[in-house]
Scaffold this motif. Structure first.
Motif, mmCIF file in Angstrom:
data_model
loop_
_atom_site.group_PDB
_atom_site.id
_atom_site.type_symbol
_atom_site.label_atom_id
_atom_site.label_comp_id
_atom_site.label_asym_id
_atom_site.label_seq_id
_atom_site.Cartn_x
_atom_site.Cartn_y
_atom_site.Cartn_z
ATOM 1 N N GLU A 96 0.862 -1.187 0.000
ATOM 2 C CA GLU A 96 0.000 0.000 0.000
ATOM 3 C C GLU A 96 0.897 1.236 0.000
ATOM 4 O OE1 GLU A 96 -2.457 -0.492 3.395
ATOM 5 O OE2 GLU A 96 -3.506 -2.245 2.593
ATOM 6 N N VAL A 125 2.374 4.934 -0.653
ATOM 7 C CA VAL A 125 1.860 6.309 -0.689
ATOM 8 C C VAL A 125 2.083 6.926 -2.069
ATOM 9 C CG1 VAL A 125 2.227 6.670 1.777
ATOM 10 C CG2 VAL A 125 4.053 7.243 0.162
ATOM 11 N N LYS A 128 1.047 5.891 -4.753
ATOM 12 C CA LYS A 128 -0.175 5.750 -5.551
ATOM 13 C C LYS A 128 -1.192 6.839 -5.234
ATOM 14 C CE LYS A 128 0.286 0.709 -5.837
ATOM 15 N NZ LYS A 128 -0.355 -0.595 -5.516
ATOM 16 N N ARG A 129 -0.982 7.568 -4.136
ATOM 17 C CA ARG A 129 -1.978 8.533 -3.684
ATOM 18 C C ARG A 129 -1.871 9.890 -4.375
ATOM 19 N NH1 ARG A 129 -1.122 7.372 2.793
ATOM 20 N NH2 ARG A 129 -1.503 5.110 2.721
ATOM 21 N N HIS A 130 -0.662 10.307 -4.734
ATOM 22 C CA HIS A 130 -0.505 11.637 -5.321
ATOM 23 C C HIS A 130 0.720 11.642 -6.232
ATOM 24 C CE1 HIS A 130 -0.269 16.000 -5.709
ATOM 25 N NE2 HIS A 130 -1.476 16.069 -5.165
#
Length: 290
Positions: A27, A29, A31-33
């Motif tokens: 998971e 980070v 991929k978030r921004h």
């Protein structure tokens, strides 16, 4: 332990001889921004994530080694324990390979800022090589280095399109351009060029600069290793990276077929997971980190 873009897996030889595997999604980070995917920034994040996954994999391995026959042991470190172990490891590494060499060089009668940075870099690389040479003499670390080589051989065979069988994989090199050992060496080499802009500051700024600039240096080194991993056919680039590849001889040992079987199991698990989670599995080749 094998890591893909979206998943990681660890395979362990249990005391009864069977192989157990534990798989987890990543998971990230990143991929978030889009900011987290910028060059250098992504290197810092990837390094932190790799260290966290490494600690989790070690905890799972240790639990299986201590478990009774037939007992499953997928327990991982708690978040607090993981952070504590991370801080201890990072603190030790910074003290030994960053701050220590800087303070040692500061004791020398060197007036030139340029020569100070060069001498400091030579001390840092020397300490690193001596450290690896000494720990390689420990029997338990030798076995770890065999598994390290088993990971490299499995990835090299996969990237060559070969069948993932122990006898076939054994014939491949135990050196890989995306190895963490090469990454650490280039962190030290790149540090010489970065620190050259600051010359020889007073001792407290000397310590602060060696700590605060580490993320920038690690990010640059990550981009270099990542680029090299995609251009292994470039002779000029491979010649420049040769010292990092040579250094892997200290952190790898020839694995046994049983050890290769474990590394292949972990690699197959990651590949299976990536094929299921990839948006277009048929058109994209999975990249597994060494």
């Amino acid at each position: 332990m094998m890591r893909g873009p979206s998943n990681w897996a660890v395979a362990v030889r249990k005391p009864n001889g069977q192989i157990a595997e534990v798989c987890r999604p990543i998971e990230s980070v990143m991929k978030r921004h889009w900011v987290f995917r910028l060059p250098i920034v992504r290197g810092v994040i990837a390094l932190g994530e790799s260290l966290a996954i490494g600690f989790r994999a070690l905890a799972i391995s240790a639990n299986y080694a201590a478990a009774e026959d037939g007992e499953e042991a997928e327990a991982e470190l708690s978040r607090g324990a993981l952070i504590f172990a991370f801080l201890i490891a990072i603190g030790f590494a910074i003290s030994l390979f960053k701050v220590g060499p800087a303070l040692l060089a500061d004791l020398l009668p060197i007036s030139s800022g340029t020569w100070f940075v060069i001498v400091e870099g030579l001390i840092r690389v020397s300490v690193f090589i001596v450290y690896l040479s000494l720990i390689s003499l420990l029997p338990d670390l030798r076995r770890v280095f065999q598994y390290h080589a088993a990971e490299h051989k499995a990835i090299n065979a996969y990237e060559a399109g070969e069948e993932l069988e122990p006898q076939t994989v054994q014939g491949y090199s135990l050196i890989h351009p995306r190895c963490g050992t090469a990454f650490l060496l280039w962190v030290m080499v790149i540090a010489i060029f970065v620190f050259a802009f600051f010359g020889r500051p007073v001792w407290y700024w000397l310590i602060a600069s060696r700590i605060l600039l580490l993320p920038l240096i690690a990010g640059i080194a990550y981009e270099l290793i990542r680029f090299a991993g995609k251009h292994t056919d470039n002779r000029v680039l491979m010649t420049l990276l040769a010292p990092g590849l040579w250094l892997q001889r200290l952190t790898t040992r020839q694995p046994t077929l049983d050890q290769l079987e474990v590394s292949i199991r972990a690699l197959r698990e990651v590949l299976a997971l990536e094929e299921r989670t990839a948006a277009d599995a048929e058109e994209r080749r999975v990249e597994v980190m060494a």
